[in-house]
Design a protein around this motif. Structure first.
Motif, PDB file in Angstrom:
ATOM      1  N   PRO B 186     -57.860 -78.818  43.920  1.00  0.00           N
ATOM      2  CA  PRO B 186     -56.898 -78.458  42.875  1.00  0.00           C
ATOM      3  C   PRO B 186     -55.749 -77.710  43.617  1.00  0.00           C
ATOM      4  O   PRO B 186     -56.099 -77.115  44.842  1.00  0.00           O
ATOM      5  N   ALA B 187     -54.647 -77.379  43.036  1.00  0.00           N
ATOM      6  CA  ALA B 187     -53.763 -76.507  43.852  1.00  0.00           C
ATOM      7  C   ALA B 187     -54.217 -75.097  44.265  1.00  0.00           C
ATOM      8  O   ALA B 187     -54.899 -74.719  43.226  1.00  0.00           O
ATOM      9  N   SER B 188     -53.559 -74.662  45.215  1.00  0.00           N
ATOM     10  CA  SER B 188     -54.360 -73.161  45.841  1.00  0.00           C
ATOM     11  C   SER B 188     -53.143 -72.735  46.254  1.00  0.00           C
ATOM     12  O   SER B 188     -53.171 -71.338  46.556  1.00  0.00           O
ATOM     13  N   PRO B 195     -51.139 -67.832  44.153  1.00  0.00           N
ATOM     14  CA  PRO B 195     -52.048 -68.272  45.470  1.00  0.00           C
ATOM     15  C   PRO B 195     -53.701 -67.904  45.379  1.00  0.00           C
ATOM     16  O   PRO B 195     -53.609 -66.656  45.279  1.00  0.00           O
ATOM     17  N   SER B 196     -54.686 -68.485  45.726  1.00  0.00           N
ATOM     18  CA  SER B 196     -55.716 -68.515  45.885  1.00  0.00           C
ATOM     19  C   SER B 196     -56.129 -68.616  47.352  1.00  0.00           C
ATOM     20  O   SER B 196     -57.277 -68.358  47.893  1.00  0.00           O
ATOM     21  N   ILE B 197     -55.445 -69.020  48.083  1.00  0.00           N
ATOM     22  CA  ILE B 197     -55.550 -69.158  49.476  1.00  0.00           C
ATOM     23  C   ILE B 197     -55.588 -67.903  50.293  1.00  0.00           C
ATOM     24  O   ILE B 197     -54.915 -67.053  49.839  1.00  0.00           O
ATOM     25  N   MET B 206     -46.369 -70.936  54.812  1.00  0.00           N
ATOM     26  CA  MET B 206     -45.191 -70.712  54.444  1.00  0.00           C
ATOM     27  C   MET B 206     -44.112 -70.937  55.597  1.00  0.00           C
ATOM     28  O   MET B 206     -43.158 -71.537  55.274  1.00  0.00           O
ATOM     29  N   ILE B 207     -44.426 -70.348  56.915  1.00  0.00           N
ATOM     30  CA  ILE B 207     -43.602 -70.554  58.286  1.00  0.00           C
ATOM     31  C   ILE B 207     -43.338 -72.011  58.066  1.00  0.00           C
ATOM     32  O   ILE B 207     -42.272 -72.566  58.444  1.00  0.00           O
ATOM     33  N   MET B 208     -44.593 -72.735  58.345  1.00  0.00           N
ATOM     34  CA  MET B 208     -44.360 -74.181  58.624  1.00  0.00           C
ATOM     35  C   MET B 208     -43.526 -74.869  57.628  1.00  0.00           C
ATOM     36  O   MET B 208     -42.745 -75.709  57.888  1.00  0.00           O
ATOM     37  N   SER B 209     -43.581 -74.510  56.387  1.00  0.00           N
ATOM     38  CA  SER B 209     -42.942 -75.410  55.206  1.00  0.00           C
ATOM     39  C   SER B 209     -41.461 -75.000  55.207  1.00  0.00           C
ATOM     40  O   SER B 209     -40.734 -75.833  54.962  1.00  0.00           O
ATOM     41  N   THR B 210     -41.274 -73.466  55.559  1.00  0.00           N
ATOM     42  CA  THR B 210     -39.694 -73.418  55.595  1.00  0.00           C
ATOM     43  C   THR B 210     -39.125 -74.121  56.786  1.00  0.00           C
ATOM     44  O   THR B 210     -37.877 -74.653  56.462  1.00  0.00           O
TER      45      THR B 210
END
Lengths: 58, 240
Positions: B186-188, B195-197, B206-210
């Motif tokens: 499931p979404a984390s 966020p549960s991560i 987050m750096i990678m996604s940005t």
């Protein structure tokens, strides 16, 4: 040398991890090249047509 | 408000406006991706259950988010086109599927490579994987419509209607892990209770996604400029 091997081995999961990163890298590079080559080709055509039309008007 | 936006609907002006933004996107994206890769591959901790394979998450999840975000963008631009009939909206929307399909393909392949050591199989026909495969086919359909009806108003309308119909798949993808029993976790990160991560994994993600998001914008803006130039070529060719 053994430290380097450990990094690439990734506790036995190296094949899956490095393959995933390899696919990601190759596909992004191909996408990047496709977008840039399209832009280059279109700009070349546009430049040619603009020069041709300017010459025509004169 | 809408009248103020009218001047930006001129393709030539729009092309000039996005030029500096596009360059900022590229020069910010590349270092962010490099930092994200280094932290993700060498400094983030392994997962307590999945071990080192969790490192695939940094490219898999960021690509999946882009695939979904790209579709939302296409959907919004198509709706705007149908409401206000600005050709620039559909021109922009039509440049997204080719870039988005590559991110969708990356998501499916990297997910498959993550699935083998985690689930014991490369592929299962579960809700999340199947709905993502359908997203790939919807992108293919949009690309085919664009190619088949190039520079045609009927093509623009068909593209917009298909993208609006296909948008039903987006909530299905997002909530598939909650609505059905799936192998997919499931979404984390994006969830109501936060966020549960682990933060040490969340930061590189987050750096990678940005970085990937900015790279996506760079590619889309470059494609939009090419499409505007292509229209100019068509106009100049018709003058001959």
């Amino acid at each position: 040398m053994s430290e380097l091997f450990l990094i690439f081995e990734m506790n036995g999961y190296g094949f899956f991890i490095w393959s995933a990163y390899g696919v990601w890298f190759v596909l992004l590079i191909l996408l990047f090249l496709k977008v840039l080559l399209r832009k280059k080709e279109i700009n070349r055509k546009l430049k040619y047509l603009i020069e041709k039309n300017d010459g025509f008007e004169e | 408000m809408l009248r103020k936006l009218h001047k930006y609907a001129n393709p030539n002006k729009f092309s000039l406006i996005i030029m500096p933004i596009k360059n900022v996107c590229l020069y910010t994206a590349l270092p962010l991706i490099a930092i994200g890769l280094i932290i993700g591959l060498f400094f983030s901790p392994p997962d307590y259950q999945q071990g080192e394979t969790v490192r695939i998450m940094y490219i898999h999840v960021s690509s999946a988010w882009i695939s979904l975000f790209a579709y939302v963008l296409i959907f919004l631009l198509s709706v705007f086109y149908l409401i206000w009939k600005f050709p620039l909206f559909v021109l922009m929307a039509k440049e997204i599927p080719f870039v988005a399909i590559i991110f969708t393909l990356i998501t499916l392949i990297t997910g498959s490579l993550w699935g083998k050591p985690t689930w014991g199989t490369y592929w299962v026909w579960d809700a999340r994987l199947t709905s993502f495969l359908i997203l790939l086919f919807i992108y293919l359909g949009l690309i085919f419509i664009d190619k088949a009806f190039k520079y045609n108003v009927n093509g623009d309308l068909s593209f917009s209607y298909l993208s609006i119909i296909g948008a039903i798949n987006i909530p299905i993808i997002k909530f598939s892990v909650d609505w059905w029993n799936t192998l997919h976790q499931p979404a984390s990160v994006i969830r109501a209770s936060g966020p549960s991560i682990n933060i040490e994994m969340l930061i590189p993600l987050m750096i990678m996604s940005t970085g990937v998001l900015l790279l996506f914008f760079y590619l889309i803006f470059t494609n939009i400029q090419s499409a505007i130039a292509e229209k100019k070529i068509l106009f100049l060719s018709s003058k001959d």
